[in-house]
Design an enzyme around this catalytic site. Structure first.
Site, mmCIF file in Angstrom:
data_model
loop_
_atom_site.group_PDB
_atom_site.id
_atom_site.type_symbol
_atom_site.label_atom_id
_atom_site.label_comp_id
_atom_site.label_asym_id
_atom_site.label_seq_id
_atom_site.Cartn_x
_atom_site.Cartn_y
_atom_site.Cartn_z
ATOM 1 C CD GLU A 4 -3.184 -0.856 2.045
ATOM 2 O OE1 GLU A 4 -3.144 0.090 2.841
ATOM 3 O OE2 GLU A 4 -4.156 -1.619 1.948
ATOM 4 C CD GLU A 20 -4.089 -5.575 3.877
ATOM 5 O OE1 GLU A 20 -4.884 -4.704 4.280
ATOM 6 O OE2 GLU A 20 -2.853 -5.466 3.982
HETATM 7 C C1 BGP Z 1 -4.538 -1.827 5.260
HETATM 8 C C2 BGP Z 1 -3.249 -2.257 5.875
HETATM 9 C C3 BGP Z 1 -3.382 -3.263 6.973
HETATM 10 C C4 BGP Z 1 -4.611 -3.121 7.841
HETATM 11 C C5 BGP Z 1 -5.846 -2.831 7.027
HETATM 12 C C6 BGP Z 1 -7.076 -2.493 7.817
HETATM 13 O O1 BGP Z 1 -4.408 -0.507 4.858
HETATM 14 O O2 BGP Z 1 -2.403 -2.798 4.887
HETATM 15 O O3 BGP Z 1 -2.176 -3.281 7.668
HETATM 16 O O4 BGP Z 1 -4.414 -2.336 8.926
HETATM 17 O O5 BGP Z 1 -5.645 -1.806 6.097
HETATM 18 O O6 BGP Z 1 -7.105 -1.133 8.101
HETATM 19 P P1 BGP Z 1 -7.386 -0.550 9.522
HETATM 20 O O7 BGP Z 1 -6.408 -1.211 10.417
HETATM 21 O O8 BGP Z 1 -7.163 0.918 9.390
HETATM 22 O O9 BGP Z 1 -8.784 -0.872 9.825
#
Ligand code: BGP
Length: 467
Positions: free
Chosen positions: A158, A373
């Site tokens: 990301e 993800e």
């Molecule tokens: C993505 C990241 C993850 C994870 C996920 C969920 O951006 O790669 O590491 O954190 O989002 O987001 P959040 O933790 O803000 O809910």
């Protein structure tokens, strides 16, 4: 509709969010270690104690039909300062982790950078700084050679969120706001570093596949027939998705994308972005050499034009309706009524993922896609049966997998899906109450409990049938 026999049913993790053990075995300081201290933030220890409990988590994968695991290497476990001396204990740890996963048939997909820049390097400009880029490239080369048992590599996780949250929303260290110039420089510095690493991987015939994981969420106009909303959505898309996709797959930035990015920069009083032609050369050489694209996608976004002063409020508490983002020269984000959303104001819109898969599939160099993800953050507690009835999550995952199947039917090549997250872990800017896992983690005892979704996923992975 069925998934192919070789489809990966995976779970995703990130080193800093699950390992804990931040001061153990010679690990160096990460930007978050200091940032959380200074801002009275979350304690990254013991997180989900994955550093010690990885065997149990991999055993759970085996029990529940999860045949792929996304992990990241913590840069400062290998090079405690980010460069220089190597920490053998860190190297040993990852050899052991990969060995255990591979021996148990849980294929690791390994990310080299998942939001955890070493403290000093983050302070010195992170990926806006060529010196930091070069240190990262050296660390990447070391890992690619050392961990020859790994056959699935991702350079970055990301690039857009890492850059925008450091320098525009201020929710990631160093916590700066509305620094659009640094954001674009950081994006470019990461895309350039990615290209150097992909070229190194190919020039040296390193075994396996290499790709990059981008956050790719669809951006739509708030009103379809309002040209200024259409342009606002296109501007956000240009900076969030366009730069990354064009650099990764075409080895260039199009004039259209640059025009929109420059509009944002100039409106905010910054100079236009002028990438060095030799960086573009490097990117050109890499663009047909990546083996896969990882798509991270949770939500979709609607925009209208906004030229007022910058304002961003992050909903990090799960109080629905508190999110607000209006970014000058970019857009004001509107949450349309009538669409479901999570407590953190993330709109649930599987069609957005479908549109994105079909869009990236148009790139000639997009050979293969993994959904690296996707998932739903929920405030959860164990019930009296020591489980969590997470029907909402099951529905969310099912709806998203349905569009994956549909996209494949329509010519896309999605070969795997990794739920964020394998087990509960803490969220960077939302803390420990935003749970995403197949496995509930009691953060006091570190015990794991399978949720209803884990059983559902097991059945899916065994039957390949979405029910
Ligand atoms: C993505 C990241 C993850 C994870 C996920 C969920 O951006 O790669 O590491 O954190 O989002 O987001 P959040 O933790 O803000 O809910």
């Amino acid at each position: 509709m069925k998934f192919s026999n070789d489809f990966i049913f995976g779970g995703a993790t990130a080193a800093y969010q699950c390992e804990g053990a931040t001061k153990e075995d010679g690990k160096g300081l990460v930007c978050w270690d200091v940032y959380y201290k200074e801002t009275d933030g979350y304690n990254p220890d013991p997180a989900s104690d994955f550093y010690h409990k990885y065997k149990e988590d991999i055993d759970n994968c085996v029990k529940f039909g999860i045949n792929g695991i996304r992990v990241s290497i913590a840069w400062t476990r290998i090079f405690p300062k980010g460069y220089g001396e190597i920490n053998e204990l860190g190297v040993k740890h990852y050899h052991e982790l990969f060995k255990y996963a591979i021996e148990n048939g849980v294929e690791p997909l390994v990310t080299l950078h998942h939001f955890d820049t070493p403290y000093e390097l983050n302070k010195n400009g992170d990926f806006t700084n060529r010196e930091v880029q070069n240190y990262f490239i050296e660390y990447a080369k070391f890992c690619l050679n050392e961990f020859s048992e790994v056959t699935h590599w991702a350079t970055f996780n990301e690039i857009w969120p890492w850059s925008v949250n450091q320098y525009i929303t201020g929710t990631f260290p160093p916590g700066e706001k509305y620094q659009y110039n640094k954001t674009v420089e950081c994006i470019h510095g990461m895309l350039y570093s990615h290209a150097v690493i992909v070229n190194y991987f190919n020039d040296n015939n390193i075994n396996g596949e290499i790709g990059v994981i981008h956050s790719l969420e669809s951006h739509y106009p708030y009103k379809k027939d309002d040209p200024s909303s259409v342009e606002a959505a296109n501007r956000v898309d240009a900076i969030a998705n366009g730069l990354a996709l064009e650099a990764s797959f075409e080895g260039k930035y199009s004039q259209e994308t640059l025009g929109r990015v420059n509009h944002i920069l100039v409106t905010n009083g910054f100079e236009e972005f002028n990438p060095d032609p030799s960086d573009i050369e490097e990117m050109k050489r890499a663009c047909d050499r990546i083996d896969f694209l990882g798509i991270n996608s949770y939500s979709a976004h609607w925009h209208k034009d906004y030229e007022g002063e910058n304002f961003h409020h992050h909903n990090g508490t799960g109080d629905r309706g508190t999110f607000k983002s209006a970014l000058k020269g970019m857009s004001e984000e509107i949450k349309p009524e009538g669409l479901p959303r999570t407590d953190w104001d993330w709109i649930i819109y599987p069609q957005g993922l479908y549109d994105m898969i079909m869009r990236v599939s148009e790139y000639e160099n997009c050979k293969k896609i993994y959904i690296t993800e996707n998932g739903m953050g929920i405030k959860e507690e164990l019930n009296e049966n020591n489980t969590v009835e997470d029907d909402q999550r099951i529905e969310y995952v099912k709806d998203h997998l349905e569009v994956v199947l549909k996209a494949n039917e329509n010519g896309a090549n999605v070969r795997g899906y990794y739920l964020w997250s394998l087990m509960d872990m803490f969220s960077w800017s939302n803390g420990y109450n935003k749970r995403y896992g197949f496995f509930f983690v009691d953060f006091d005892t570190q015990k794991r409990y399978p949720k209803k979704s884990a059983y559902w996923f097991k059945n899916l992975s065994e039957t390949k049938e979405l029910k």
